[in-house]
Design an enzyme around this catalytic site. Sequence first.
Site, PDB file in Angstrom:
ATOM      1  N   LYS A  59      10.090  10.281  30.681  1.00 38.01           N
ATOM      2  CA  LYS A  59      10.234   8.371  30.714  1.00 38.01           C
ATOM      3  C   LYS A  59       9.799   8.135  29.944  1.00 38.01           C
ATOM      4  CE  LYS A  59       8.237   5.082  32.232  1.00 38.01           C
ATOM      5  NZ  LYS A  59       7.834   3.713  30.861  1.00 38.01           N
TER       6      LYS A  59
ATOM      7  N   SER B  67      -2.773   6.068  29.820  1.00 43.47           N
ATOM      8  CA  SER B  67      -4.216   5.295  29.754  1.00 43.47           C
ATOM      9  C   SER B  67      -5.152   6.446  31.019  1.00 43.47           C
ATOM     10  CB  SER B  67      -4.123   3.689  30.396  1.00 43.47           C
ATOM     11  OG  SER B  67      -3.395   3.462  31.897  1.00 43.47           O
TER      12      SER B  67
ATOM     13  N   GLY C  64      -3.525   7.527  34.021  1.00 43.40           N
ATOM     14  CA  GLY C  64      -3.610   8.821  35.032  1.00 43.40           C
ATOM     15  C   GLY C  64      -4.466   8.984  35.883  1.00 43.40           C
TER      16      GLY C  64
ATOM     17  N   GLU D 275      -2.757  13.821  29.354  1.00 49.70           N
ATOM     18  CA  GLU D 275      -3.867  12.931  28.299  1.00 49.70           C
ATOM     19  C   GLU D 275      -4.492  11.923  28.479  1.00 49.70           C
ATOM     20  OE1 GLU D 275      -4.394  15.925  26.166  1.00 49.70           O
ATOM     21  OE2 GLU D 275      -2.661  17.168  26.289  1.00 49.70           O
TER      22      GLU D 275
ATOM     23  N   CYS E 199      -5.214   7.733  20.294  1.00 47.55           N
ATOM     24  CA  CYS E 199      -6.553   8.555  21.433  1.00 47.55           C
ATOM     25  C   CYS E 199      -6.993   9.150  21.036  1.00 47.55           C
ATOM     26  CB  CYS E 199      -5.237   9.429  22.701  1.00 47.55           C
ATOM     27  SG  CYS E 199      -4.440  10.845  21.663  1.00 47.55           S
TER      28      CYS E 199
ATOM     29  N   GLU F 229     -12.979   2.170  24.998  1.00 47.94           N
ATOM     30  CA  GLU F 229     -11.598   2.505  24.240  1.00 47.94           C
ATOM     31  C   GLU F 229     -10.919   0.735  23.970  1.00 47.94           C
ATOM     32  OE1 GLU F 229      -7.735   4.474  25.907  1.00 47.94           O
ATOM     33  OE2 GLU F 229      -8.708   5.306  23.548  1.00 47.94           O
TER      34      GLU F 229
HETATM   35  P1  NAI Z   1       0.204   2.897  29.730  1.00 44.41           P
HETATM   36  O1  NAI Z   1      -1.388   4.221  30.268  1.00 44.41           O
HETATM   37  O2  NAI Z   1      -0.018   1.585  31.638  1.00 44.41           O
HETATM   38  O3  NAI Z   1       1.620   3.729  29.747  1.00 44.41           O
HETATM   39  C1  NAI Z   1       1.628   4.876  28.907  1.00 44.41           C
HETATM   40  C2  NAI Z   1       3.118   5.076  29.937  1.00 44.41           C
HETATM   41  O4  NAI Z   1       2.852   4.999  31.853  1.00 44.41           O
HETATM   42  C3  NAI Z   1       4.293   4.687  30.375  1.00 44.41           C
HETATM   43  O5  NAI Z   1       4.897   5.246  30.408  1.00 44.41           O
HETATM   44  C4  NAI Z   1       3.825   3.475  31.266  1.00 44.41           C
HETATM   45  O6  NAI Z   1       5.172   2.980  31.450  1.00 44.41           O
HETATM   46  C5  NAI Z   1       4.087   4.716  31.813  1.00 44.41           C
HETATM   47  N1  NAI Z   1       3.245   3.775  33.533  1.00 44.41           N
HETATM   48  C6  NAI Z   1       2.687   2.567  33.581  1.00 44.41           C
HETATM   49  N2  NAI Z   1       2.411   2.407  34.492  1.00 44.41           N
HETATM   50  C7  NAI Z   1       2.520   3.317  35.793  1.00 44.41           C
HETATM   51  C8  NAI Z   1       2.239   4.060  37.097  1.00 44.41           C
HETATM   52  N3  NAI Z   1       1.686   2.786  38.141  1.00 44.41           N
HETATM   53  N4  NAI Z   1       2.602   5.197  37.026  1.00 44.41           N
HETATM   54  C9  NAI Z   1       3.452   5.760  36.169  1.00 44.41           C
HETATM   55  N5  NAI Z   1       3.527   5.368  35.328  1.00 44.41           N
HETATM   56  C10 NAI Z   1       2.940   4.362  34.639  1.00 44.41           C
HETATM   57  O7  NAI Z   1      -0.604   2.914  29.161  1.00 44.41           O
HETATM   58  P2  NAI Z   1      -0.288   0.849  28.306  1.00 44.41           P
HETATM   59  O8  NAI Z   1      -0.834  -0.084  29.576  1.00 44.41           O
HETATM   60  O9  NAI Z   1       0.602   1.017  27.873  1.00 44.41           O
HETATM   61  O10 NAI Z   1      -1.883   0.425  27.334  1.00 44.41           O
HETATM   62  C11 NAI Z   1      -3.472   0.772  27.549  1.00 44.41           C
HETATM   63  C12 NAI Z   1      -4.111   1.100  27.667  1.00 44.41           C
HETATM   64  O11 NAI Z   1      -3.623   2.546  27.079  1.00 44.41           O
HETATM   65  C13 NAI Z   1      -4.463   1.467  26.147  1.00 44.41           C
HETATM   66  O12 NAI Z   1      -5.125  -0.034  25.579  1.00 44.41           O
HETATM   67  C14 NAI Z   1      -4.738   2.108  25.606  1.00 44.41           C
HETATM   68  O13 NAI Z   1      -6.422   1.790  25.574  1.00 44.41           O
HETATM   69  C15 NAI Z   1      -4.461   3.435  26.655  1.00 44.41           C
HETATM   70  N6  NAI Z   1      -3.257   4.218  25.992  1.00 44.41           N
HETATM   71  C16 NAI Z   1      -3.545   5.490  25.928  1.00 44.41           C
HETATM   72  C17 NAI Z   1      -2.665   6.536  25.146  1.00 44.41           C
HETATM   73  C18 NAI Z   1      -2.885   7.656  24.921  1.00 44.41           C
HETATM   74  O14 NAI Z   1      -2.713   8.563  23.997  1.00 44.41           O
HETATM   75  N7  NAI Z   1      -3.753   8.404  25.432  1.00 44.41           N
HETATM   76  C19 NAI Z   1      -1.110   5.387  24.682  1.00 44.41           C
HETATM   77  C20 NAI Z   1      -0.886   4.449  25.231  1.00 44.41           C
HETATM   78  C21 NAI Z   1      -2.197   3.708  25.587  1.00 44.41           C
HETATM   79 MG    MG Z   2      -0.191   0.039  31.553  1.00 38.22          MG
END
Ligand code: NAI
Ligand code: MG
Length: 496
Positions: free
Chosen positions: A191, A245, A249, A266, A300, A399
Amino acid sequence: MKSIEVLASVTDFLSRPARLFIGGAWQEAASGRSFAVENPATENPLAEVAQGAAADVDAAVAAARAAFEGPWRQVSPARRGQLLLALADLLEQHVEELAQLITLENGKPIANARGEAASAVNILRYFAGWPTKIEGSTLPVSPASGVPMLNYTLREPVGVCALIVPWNFPLTMCVWKLGPVLATGCTAVLKPAEQTPLVAVRLVQLIEAAGFPPGVVNLITGLGAETGAPLAQHADVDKIAFTGSTQVGRLIAQAATGNMKKVSLELGGKSPNIILPDADIVRAAKGAADGIFYNQGQVCTAGSRLYVHASVLDQVLEELQRHAAAHVLGPGLDPSSSMGPLVSARQLETVSGYLQRGLEQGAELICGGARPEHLQRGHFIEPSVFYDRAERACVAREEIFGPVLTVMSWSDIDELVLRANDSPYGLAAGLWTRDLRSAHRVAAQLKAGSVWINCWNVVDPASPFGGYKQSGWGREMGKNVIDAYTETKSVFVDLG
Ligand code: NAI
Ligand code: MG
């Protein structure tokens, strides 16, 4: 400004609606819905992508289950290694195409996107070596009965894996997880992030072309709540691997308890980078600037807290300003751009909010802090540096996930280590010094999954990667990740 020419194959790919891949067949979402992917440099739509939901997730998990229990089981370890090598070769032949897709949907400079695609090839080649080396052991057991026993362990693939990945490294995040899935003999439902599904679609086309049996890798594009959440809850998924995020997580860890699926996470970071007074200051300042500005700070492991020894603070601040000013902001397809846009309007809003609150909370803005005036469209933000004497502003503690560095100064090393560790995160940390003794002493004291001495953001498929504290659970890469995708079975044989 002169952009590179977009390949005809990329234009052609973008002109066709991207679909889901389930059980070896490309198909529309069951609902028939789709969503648009945006180019963050122009804010124009790039392509339409199928918008999956729970029904599609069910079908993909069923296909992954059927492949896992069926044909994929019969494939020998050597053959799995060959398939991984074939996939790596295919990626290598398509590096430019993949890189252009990454830049178009994520925004990063094309040189960085090429680096990302090349790194995906390396990672797959690393994992291609594993299938024939995953082994159990024979153990010297001592039964109380005195009956002689043979005991050995088998390492078996954990099963159907849900892989939920983010948008900051849209290709390598897929490959980091698919490498161990395919090496261990698991199957996957992938996904990708809704901001960057296109390169994942292209990757899965190459997986199909490499000859993996149907159902081994399934692809569900869509929004987090509509596709990621049902995957995390699904009763027939054995393991979930997530990067994103800390907030999501936490939701995934909770959802996984329904059927006690294995979880690896992660998550976020607020990684401390430390400059000791004896460091090569010019090199350290360059490393610190690259450590935060690379990928527009959307990493990250971004080195977002910089602790500079008071005796060299002025010099480091000067160097940092110089490096920030040297960045050329512009569309990633223009090879003269060294910094692209943030991935989305939402990410720009988040980062702008931090810049504003940082000022309100007393941090001193050294440079940047605004949107570049010469770029009318696109989610661009200047590379920015704060100095925060009190270390209390949100920009020093939370962050940001943007090109925003917060500098603090220090004078006592023991107190500094406490400050560096005073964070809910523990993903990475670094230090710059010429003194061996302080280098290894401080490295041992830092609570972080990766410590970089006189370097930053060095990642290698042979070396474990992951976080302490709220930066995650488990490790990716290396032998550690093979353990995370396998179960250990203990077999006793009565020899009496
Ligand atoms: P996110 O954590 O919402 O998205 C990451 C993945 O999770 C995407 O594929 C998204 O579709 C999926 N996702 C979102 N909500 C979900 C749920 N309820 N259940 C299962 N999967 C779900 O991150 P987002 O909103 O794009 O970015 C927000 C913040 O997260 C950023 O500002 C940053 O601080 C952090 N982040 C950290 C990353 C890392 O590499 N550790 C990568 C991206 C974002
Ligand atoms: Mg999100």
